[in-house]
Write a protein that holds these residues in place. Sequence first.
Motif, PDB file in Angstrom:
ATOM      1  N   TYR A  47       0.864  -1.184   0.000  1.00 27.66           N
ATOM      2  CA  TYR A  47       0.000   0.000   0.000  1.00 27.66           C
ATOM      3  C   TYR A  47       0.896   1.228   0.000  1.00 27.66           C
ATOM      4  CZ  TYR A  47      -4.825   1.658   0.699  1.00 27.66           C
ATOM      5  OH  TYR A  47      -6.085   2.189   0.529  1.00 27.66           O
ATOM      6  N   ASP A  48       0.609   2.172  -0.905  1.00 32.67           N
ATOM      7  CA  ASP A  48       1.446   3.363  -1.021  1.00 32.67           C
ATOM      8  C   ASP A  48       0.676   4.419  -1.796  1.00 32.67           C
ATOM      9  OD1 ASP A  48       3.617   5.049  -0.769  1.00 32.67           O
ATOM     10  OD2 ASP A  48       5.035   3.771  -1.866  1.00 32.67           O
ATOM     11  N   LEU A  49       1.260   5.589  -1.947  1.00 29.62           N
ATOM     12  CA  LEU A  49       0.573   6.724  -2.565  1.00 29.62           C
ATOM     13  C   LEU A  49       0.111   6.451  -3.993  1.00 29.62           C
ATOM     14  CD1 LEU A  49       2.861   9.656  -1.368  1.00 29.62           C
ATOM     15  CD2 LEU A  49       0.509   9.227  -0.646  1.00 29.62           C
ATOM     16  N   HIS A  50       0.893   5.677  -4.751  1.00 34.19           N
ATOM     17  CA  HIS A  50       0.537   5.517  -6.158  1.00 34.19           C
ATOM     18  C   HIS A  50      -0.681   4.622  -6.378  1.00 34.19           C
ATOM     19  CE1 HIS A  50       3.188   2.155  -5.384  1.00 34.19           C
ATOM     20  NE2 HIS A  50       4.212   2.970  -5.298  1.00 34.19           N
ATOM     21  N   TRP A 303       2.029  -5.967  -7.720  1.00 37.86           N
ATOM     22  CA  TRP A 303       2.180  -5.902  -6.273  1.00 37.86           C
ATOM     23  C   TRP A 303       1.278  -4.816  -5.679  1.00 37.86           C
ATOM     24  CZ3 TRP A 303       4.565  -9.764  -3.945  1.00 37.86           C
ATOM     25  CH2 TRP A 303       5.517 -10.499  -4.643  1.00 37.86           C
ATOM     26  N   PHE A 304       0.839  -3.875  -6.498  1.00 37.62           N
ATOM     27  CA  PHE A 304      -0.078  -2.816  -6.063  1.00 37.62           C
ATOM     28  C   PHE A 304      -1.366  -2.889  -6.877  1.00 37.62           C
ATOM     29  CE2 PHE A 304       4.016  -1.198  -4.700  1.00 37.62           C
ATOM     30  CZ  PHE A 304       3.727  -0.691  -3.443  1.00 37.62           C
ATOM     31  N   TRP A 305      -2.439  -2.452  -6.264  1.00 38.11           N
ATOM     32  CA  TRP A 305      -3.759  -2.497  -6.895  1.00 38.11           C
ATOM     33  C   TRP A 305      -3.840  -1.597  -8.122  1.00 38.11           C
ATOM     34  CZ3 TRP A 305      -7.375   1.529  -7.353  1.00 38.11           C
ATOM     35  CH2 TRP A 305      -8.638   1.145  -7.813  1.00 38.11           C
ATOM     36  N   GLU A 306      -4.490  -2.119  -9.141  1.00 35.99           N
ATOM     37  CA  GLU A 306      -4.879  -1.350 -10.319  1.00 35.99           C
ATOM     38  C   GLU A 306      -6.360  -1.619 -10.575  1.00 35.99           C
ATOM     39  OE1 GLU A 306      -2.933   0.680 -11.856  1.00 35.99           O
ATOM     40  OE2 GLU A 306      -0.873   0.018 -11.463  1.00 35.99           O
ATOM     41  N   PRO A 307      -7.119  -0.622 -11.005  1.00 38.94           N
ATOM     42  CA  PRO A 307      -8.553  -0.835 -11.214  1.00 38.94           C
ATOM     43  C   PRO A 307      -8.820  -1.767 -12.388  1.00 38.94           C
ATOM     44  CG  PRO A 307      -7.892   1.342 -11.990  1.00 38.94           C
ATOM     45  CD  PRO A 307      -6.714   0.769 -11.276  1.00 38.94           C
ATOM     46  N   ASP A 308      -9.874  -2.591 -12.249  1.00 39.85           N
ATOM     47  CA  ASP A 308     -10.368  -3.449 -13.336  1.00 39.85           C
ATOM     48  C   ASP A 308      -9.317  -4.432 -13.855  1.00 39.85           C
ATOM     49  OD1 ASP A 308     -12.821  -1.991 -13.260  1.00 39.85           O
ATOM     50  OD2 ASP A 308     -11.882  -0.419 -14.476  1.00 39.85           O
ATOM     51  N   HIS A 309      -8.495  -4.949 -12.946  1.00 37.96           N
ATOM     52  CA  HIS A 309      -7.456  -5.896 -13.349  1.00 37.96           C
ATOM     53  C   HIS A 309      -7.679  -7.280 -12.736  1.00 37.96           C
ATOM     54  CE1 HIS A 309      -3.996  -3.135 -14.941  1.00 37.96           C
ATOM     55  NE2 HIS A 309      -5.137  -2.934 -15.550  1.00 37.96           N
ATOM     56  N   GLU A 310      -8.930  -7.642 -12.516  1.00 32.69           N
ATOM     57  CA  GLU A 310      -9.240  -8.944 -11.922  1.00 32.69           C
ATOM     58  C   GLU A 310      -8.770 -10.106 -12.794  1.00 32.69           C
ATOM     59  OE1 GLU A 310     -11.327  -6.411 -12.032  1.00 32.69           O
ATOM     60  OE2 GLU A 310     -11.594  -5.956  -9.901  1.00 32.69           O
ATOM     61  N   LYS A 311      -8.595  -9.854 -14.092  1.00 27.38           N
ATOM     62  CA  LYS A 311      -8.160 -10.926 -15.000  1.00 27.38           C
ATOM     63  C   LYS A 311      -6.766 -11.454 -14.645  1.00 27.38           C
ATOM     64  CE  LYS A 311      -6.192  -7.689 -18.403  1.00 27.38           C
ATOM     65  NZ  LYS A 311      -6.273  -7.177 -19.792  1.00 27.38           N
ATOM     66  N   TYR A 312      -6.021 -10.708 -13.834  1.00 27.94           N
ATOM     67  CA  TYR A 312      -4.681 -11.137 -13.465  1.00 27.94           C
ATOM     68  C   TYR A 312      -4.650 -11.999 -12.202  1.00 27.94           C
ATOM     69  CZ  TYR A 312      -3.099  -7.648 -16.868  1.00 27.94           C
ATOM     70  OH  TYR A 312      -2.884  -6.930 -18.017  1.00 27.94           O
ATOM     71  N   ILE A 313      -5.783 -12.198 -11.558  1.00 29.65           N
ATOM     72  CA  ILE A 313      -5.812 -13.031 -10.355  1.00 29.65           C
ATOM     73  C   ILE A 313      -5.540 -14.484 -10.744  1.00 29.65           C
ATOM     74  CG2 ILE A 313      -7.235 -13.859  -8.438  1.00 29.65           C
ATOM     75  CD1 ILE A 313      -8.836 -11.245  -8.666  1.00 29.65           C
ATOM     76  N   TYR A 314      -4.606 -15.111 -10.061  1.00 32.14           N
ATOM     77  CA  TYR A 314      -4.290 -16.507 -10.373  1.00 32.14           C
ATOM     78  C   TYR A 314      -5.521 -17.392 -10.203  1.00 32.14           C
ATOM     79  CZ  TYR A 314       0.823 -16.288 -10.760  1.00 32.14           C
ATOM     80  OH  TYR A 314       2.110 -16.056 -11.186  1.00 32.14           O
ATOM     81  N   PRO A 315      -5.768 -18.306 -11.157  1.00 39.01           N
ATOM     82  CA  PRO A 315      -6.843 -19.291 -10.970  1.00 39.01           C
ATOM     83  C   PRO A 315      -6.474 -20.270  -9.861  1.00 39.01           C
ATOM     84  CG  PRO A 315      -5.631 -19.751 -12.979  1.00 39.01           C
ATOM     85  CD  PRO A 315      -5.101 -18.451 -12.458  1.00 39.01           C
ATOM     86  N   LEU A 316      -7.481 -20.957  -9.354  1.00 37.66           N
ATOM     87  CA  LEU A 316      -7.292 -21.832  -8.199  1.00 37.66           C
ATOM     88  C   LEU A 316      -6.249 -22.912  -8.459  1.00 37.66           C
ATOM     89  CD1 LEU A 316      -8.132 -22.622  -5.364  1.00 37.66           C
ATOM     90  CD2 LEU A 316     -10.022 -23.937  -6.350  1.00 37.66           C
ATOM     91  N   GLU A 317      -6.285 -23.549  -9.622  1.00 35.48           N
ATOM     92  CA  GLU A 317      -5.344 -24.630  -9.895  1.00 35.48           C
ATOM     93  C   GLU A 317      -3.903 -24.128  -9.927  1.00 35.48           C
ATOM     94  OE1 GLU A 317      -5.382 -27.963 -10.032  1.00 35.48           O
ATOM     95  OE2 GLU A 317      -7.395 -27.722  -9.215  1.00 35.48           O
ATOM     96  N   ARG A 318      -3.694 -22.930 -10.431  1.00 34.83           N
ATOM     97  CA  ARG A 318      -2.341 -22.375 -10.447  1.00 34.83           C
ATOM     98  C   ARG A 318      -1.860 -22.075  -9.025  1.00 34.83           C
ATOM     99  NH1 ARG A 318      -0.165 -20.107 -15.124  1.00 34.83           N
ATOM    100  NH2 ARG A 318       1.572 -19.545 -13.754  1.00 34.83           N
TER     101      ARG A 318
END
Length: 464
Positions: A47-50, A303-318
């Motif tokens: 968590y940081d300013l950016h 490593w930091f949050w970006e809006p609308d980037h849920e597609k980068y969440i690792y799937p369960l098997e990975r």
Amino acid sequence: MKSRLLLLFTACLMLLHVKGQAQSEVPIPTQAQLDWQNAELVAVFHYDLHVFDGKPYNQAKNRITPIPDYNIFNPSNLDTDQWVKAAYDAGFKIAILTATHETGFALYQSDVNPYSLKAVKWREGKGDIVRDFVNSCRKYGIQPGIYIGIRWNSFFGVHDFKVLGDNEFSANRQAYYNKMCEGMVEELTSRYGELSIIWFDGGAHGPEVGGPDVLSIFEKNQPNGIFYHNTQRADIRWGGSESGTVPYPSWGTYPFPYSHATNGEVVFKNDFQLLKEGDPNGKYYMPAMSDAPLRGFNGGHEWFWEPDHEKYIYPLERLMDMYTKSVGHNTSLILGLTPDAEGLMPEADVRRLKEWGNEIKRRFDNPLAETSRTGNKLIIKLKEKAKINQIVLQEDIRQGERVRAFVLEGKTSTGWKQIFEGTVIGHKFIHTFDDLELSAVRLSIKESKGKPNLKSFQIFNTNK
């Protein structure tokens, strides 16, 4: 009679000496290192300013570019309980917060760093996210840790530990910055109770190379914690990639008391081989960590949050594969989690963490059979044949990593069949394979330093 007693006494002393030598042939972990490896899963919240600037995170640029307005920091619904609950649901036992990162902005009430939560309008300059976070960790029974970034500070113009220049001005600025860093470490290690780890981002130059003296402050205030890391000491080591995995084998021992703060010509060659694999004959106990961001899939590495980037969440098997190749390869897995600009963990991330925690329990909480004891051969006999596709081994590493070579075999209808031949077991070894119908499973220790002591030998059918 006296001579016989003397001979007996001398023989006993020699036996104790030999036994002591055998037990000291391998490095022994500290309690903090045992706690670290027993935790297995570690969350690190960045968590940081950016997070608030509306621009994609660019590490190289952020290290050299000050944020124009620190009052963009305004997490209107900050809830560290929600962050830590998400980690708890996944099974994490340690959680770390970036108290400072590369902007230099401090997420607490610092008396020595003016670039901190005291300066912002949010919560009228009285917020302390480090305190909120530590309290949330203790609420959920998770050990708190703090990550301190001093190698880069774009606000103060520090890059790779140094104030640029070779004159009196830069020397004075360097002395001021070093003193401020020592003050922050004093604050962060003394105000928040016992901490599991102090993690210096990119390391922490010591005074012997012109940096602040942070190790002595840590040793004074957090003698029971993990120190990571500087040119003098590292209690754990980086695993050589940010993939969340290490290759097999990965020994918990290492040839140097530091991880990779110096001696780069040895440590970094062959794609960080020494960091990844360790050294079975290393004099220092220093287990590897495997680190990766949760949002590291499909070309992402956030490593930091970006809006609308849920597609980068690792799937369960990975994530399960990552678990097997980190925790199951004798390391702890550090997963990067990303609170958003509102001050919450995104719902998609929370759901995936919960699914992951449930799947870990499903696959590992109910072995078909298990045993543990000392000795070179352990056999698990089943009452009737069963399909087996996973084996988990654990050494009692309180006595160090003793096993040097082992073989796993399964008894089929035609006799014993080799399943795996390996070297290190360490804290935990996980091997998954295609279904085999077996009536028994045998572990044979072929080589060890001292008597091997297996904490656990478990077999599973993960399809049940």
